[in-house]
Design a protein around this motif. Sequence first.
Motif, PDB file in Angstrom:
ATOM      1  N   VAL A 184      49.665 -38.169 -40.512  1.00 41.60           N
ATOM      2  CA  VAL A 184      51.088 -37.867 -40.172  1.00 41.60           C
ATOM      3  C   VAL A 184      51.480 -36.997 -38.933  1.00 41.60           C
ATOM      4  O   VAL A 184      50.561 -36.319 -38.423  1.00 41.60           O
ATOM      5  CB  VAL A 184      51.889 -37.045 -41.420  1.00 41.60           C
ATOM      6  CG1 VAL A 184      51.936 -37.951 -42.716  1.00 41.60           C
ATOM      7  CG2 VAL A 184      51.335 -35.948 -41.455  1.00 41.60           C
ATOM      8  N   GLU A 185      52.697 -37.152 -38.377  1.00 45.59           N
ATOM      9  CA  GLU A 185      53.109 -36.269 -37.304  1.00 45.59           C
ATOM     10  C   GLU A 185      53.980 -35.217 -37.806  1.00 45.59           C
ATOM     11  O   GLU A 185      55.060 -35.805 -38.417  1.00 45.59           O
ATOM     12  CB  GLU A 185      53.434 -37.042 -35.936  1.00 45.59           C
ATOM     13  CG  GLU A 185      52.042 -37.815 -35.374  1.00 45.59           C
ATOM     14  CD  GLU A 185      52.714 -38.411 -34.018  1.00 45.59           C
ATOM     15  OE1 GLU A 185      53.663 -38.511 -33.486  1.00 45.59           O
ATOM     16  OE2 GLU A 185      51.780 -39.153 -33.457  1.00 45.59           O
ATOM     17  N   HIS A 186      54.209 -34.242 -37.219  1.00 45.97           N
ATOM     18  CA  HIS A 186      55.196 -33.132 -37.390  1.00 45.97           C
ATOM     19  C   HIS A 186      55.563 -32.364 -36.149  1.00 45.97           C
ATOM     20  O   HIS A 186      54.733 -31.760 -35.350  1.00 45.97           O
ATOM     21  CB  HIS A 186      54.543 -32.091 -38.392  1.00 45.97           C
ATOM     22  CG  HIS A 186      55.761 -31.010 -39.051  1.00 45.97           C
ATOM     23  ND1 HIS A 186      56.809 -31.368 -39.574  1.00 45.97           N
ATOM     24  CD2 HIS A 186      55.711 -29.754 -38.435  1.00 45.97           C
ATOM     25  CE1 HIS A 186      57.353 -30.351 -39.751  1.00 45.97           C
ATOM     26  NE2 HIS A 186      56.912 -29.324 -39.071  1.00 45.97           N
ATOM     27  N   ARG A 187      56.684 -32.299 -35.724  1.00 45.95           N
ATOM     28  CA  ARG A 187      57.194 -31.335 -34.489  1.00 45.95           C
ATOM     29  C   ARG A 187      57.042 -30.191 -34.729  1.00 45.95           C
ATOM     30  O   ARG A 187      57.576 -29.595 -35.657  1.00 45.95           O
ATOM     31  CB  ARG A 187      58.585 -32.227 -34.089  1.00 45.95           C
ATOM     32  CG  ARG A 187      58.580 -33.602 -33.570  1.00 45.95           C
ATOM     33  CD  ARG A 187      59.902 -34.036 -32.932  1.00 45.95           C
ATOM     34  NE  ARG A 187      59.721 -35.281 -32.532  1.00 45.95           N
ATOM     35  CZ  ARG A 187      59.132 -35.810 -31.274  1.00 45.95           C
ATOM     36  NH1 ARG A 187      58.826 -34.952 -30.774  1.00 45.95           N
ATOM     37  NH2 ARG A 187      59.174 -36.964 -31.052  1.00 45.95           N
ATOM     38  N   ASP A 188      56.370 -29.377 -33.739  1.00 46.30           N
ATOM     39  CA  ASP A 188      56.357 -27.906 -33.920  1.00 46.30           C
ATOM     40  C   ASP A 188      57.869 -27.457 -33.416  1.00 46.30           C
ATOM     41  O   ASP A 188      58.808 -27.960 -33.098  1.00 46.30           O
ATOM     42  CB  ASP A 188      55.191 -27.362 -33.119  1.00 46.30           C
ATOM     43  CG  ASP A 188      55.315 -27.759 -31.664  1.00 46.30           C
ATOM     44  OD1 ASP A 188      56.547 -28.173 -31.170  1.00 46.30           O
ATOM     45  OD2 ASP A 188      54.089 -27.491 -30.869  1.00 46.30           O
ATOM     46  N   ASP A 189      57.732 -25.914 -33.195  1.00 42.11           N
ATOM     47  CA  ASP A 189      59.007 -25.464 -32.909  1.00 42.11           C
ATOM     48  C   ASP A 189      59.335 -25.634 -31.390  1.00 42.11           C
ATOM     49  O   ASP A 189      60.367 -25.291 -30.970  1.00 42.11           O
ATOM     50  CB  ASP A 189      58.845 -23.736 -33.051  1.00 42.11           C
ATOM     51  CG  ASP A 189      57.502 -23.246 -32.487  1.00 42.11           C
ATOM     52  OD1 ASP A 189      57.107 -23.885 -31.639  1.00 42.11           O
ATOM     53  OD2 ASP A 189      57.415 -21.978 -32.495  1.00 42.11           O
ATOM     54  N   THR A 190      58.562 -26.109 -30.577  1.00 39.16           N
ATOM     55  CA  THR A 190      58.793 -26.625 -29.278  1.00 39.16           C
ATOM     56  C   THR A 190      59.407 -27.972 -29.179  1.00 39.16           C
ATOM     57  O   THR A 190      59.801 -28.558 -28.090  1.00 39.16           O
ATOM     58  CB  THR A 190      57.866 -26.453 -28.401  1.00 39.16           C
ATOM     59  OG1 THR A 190      56.538 -27.250 -28.820  1.00 39.16           O
ATOM     60  CG2 THR A 190      57.232 -25.090 -28.345  1.00 39.16           C
TER      61      THR A 190
END
Length: 708
Positions: A184-190
């Motif tokens: 899976v992919e998950h967007r970080d705080d940036t």
Amino acid sequence: MAAEPDPGPETRPAAEATTGTARTTGNGTGRPAPSRGRLGAGIVEMPRVPRGDPAAAILHDPQVPERQRFCGNAQCGAPVARSRYFEPAPAEGFCSRCGTRYSFIPRLVRGDLVHGQYDVQGCIAHGGLGWIYLAIDRNVHDRWVVLKGLVNSGNADAMAAAAAEAFALAEVEHPNIVRIHNFVEHRDDTGAPVGYIVMEYVGGTSLKQIRKSHNGPLPPEHAVAYIVEIASALEYLHAMGMVYCDFKPDNVMQSDEQLKLIDLGAVVAMDDPDCPIWGTPGYQAPELARTGPTVASDIYTVGRTLAVLAMDLPRHNGRFADSIPAPDTVPVLAAHESLYRCLLRATDPDPARRFPSMAEMADQLTGVLHEVVAADGTPVPPRRSLHFSPQRGLYGGGYRAPVVPAEVIAALPVPVVDPGDPGAAVLATTSGTPPAQLEYALHLARSGAQQATRFSVEVALRLVRAALELGRPSDARTQLETLTPALDGDWRVPWYRGQCALLEGDDAAAYADFDAVLTALPGELAPKMALAATAEIQGDHAAAIRYYETIWRTDDTYISAAFGLARQRARTGDRAGAVAALDRIPAASAYHVQGGAAAVEILLDGDSPDDVGEQTLVDAADRASALPIESGAARAALRLRVLTSALRWLRAGNSAPPALLMGTEFTEGDLRRGIEQCYRTLARDAEDLWQRIDLVERANAIRPRTRL
């Protein structure tokens, strides 16, 4: 996965690999059926490791030590994020060598929900490709899972490696390999996308942690048993066309009685010349930059891991030295020669000289495991060799029996016939054919096979053996030389060449050839048997006793080793040890009586009557009486040996004890009458007239004088 508060050397990108290099795939191309043997191979009781509470593995302050921070670019691998001039090291930044961005700060914290499904609980370790998180799968019965993130979310190589791992390994089904659930992919705080591999949680302890809990090397039998157990997982990956690349103690986890390969981020396809290659200094093969990942490079990492588990490897500049230390500097290697030879072959600088497959290495290590366990006095069952038959006969079957080269060759095990060879069927029907007739039959079969353009290596080798059995070493050597080009690097060439040299009286050449076979097959007993016999013929008693002892304590079907060990121990004055070796011959063996008679001979052997004491005489008599000897002449000969020694002892001025020796009173008169009867029994059974006359005269001479 359990937490690793003090991980070992960080996985680093290997140097640039040469593209387009052929990759070896081991033996066979089919995918083996997944299987798992009992940890300990059925002969070692391995400590169990409880699964434990998954939450206890969470790190409270997750950080990556500076010494383990390296650039994530597979073509660079330079140290990054290091302190300079007393300034704290930045956990994020850009590599000064190639400009690749790096970050060693965890991207996920407790409470984050990845992909709307995985509830993050915290970090548990830092792997080669990034942080490893513990999470709960809220969509599947709240099961525990592991999320493995990337060192650098913008690193295309790392992202590609992670994706390739997830999709390529999704079909992997092996009980010793961690199960991949998802990618899976998950967007970080940036806002940057970060890839995560979702895999099963393996509770337990890594081999690195197990070693650390011992405060030093593991017992050799445990170290070897771990490698034997996990080898099938690597063999399975190789059959699927994959190479693990980063095998080390950190990446093998024990849970209860099961081992599992974890951290599959470095797994690559053998046929992908452009894939990023990962490895750990001190473990990775020296040729990796030239050949890329191969079966041989994986075998090298396994050998290095075994060395790290079994001993304290020397270090150079903070990493393990490349070479295996000499046995005289490492007690465990001095005590277990086969283990040392196995490590040398697995980590040979030349990939072509290593084990050809993980299955072959595991098979040889199983033989090593039997030897290591037996060395501590623990009985082990005989191991069925995949390369040699059982010992075919007996040589040197007695206390003073000479070791005759022709008898040695007739007794040695023979190489197992390859069932896929064109001549295998013919050989199966000629197993009992005498060598002279066999030569003619096989020459006809060989000619027919050649006309059918099917050359049989096995038939050719059987002709070599037939020539040896007929005592024609020059013929055997000629045939072997014509066959050698087709068997380049095959251990059977020095095996038969050594037998030729033995028959020719070139003991040094024979020893060198048999030693080459043992180098190729360090876990086998057959080459050790050949070396022991050759050493005894040479007069190298130290080598002979070393190999005889190893063989006999490991497998009690090698009866020649019992007699050989007894001869060597008796020669050094260890009569008790010599008799103990013969006492281990099983009662059901056809050579039990022969061994018992040799033990009596050893007990009674001495240059003077003082060398044999009263208790020794009684022990020898009891042993001789208990032997189930069917032949009357053989019983009389052994009885004669005991009574003659007793009479000699009495005549030396010793007092007779109140005891019976084989039913005879321990007095000079009764002993002489007993000896007389033995001579007469032997005379009745003597076939030679002059021998019969001599025995009768001896009986008359020893008979005590009587008055009428």
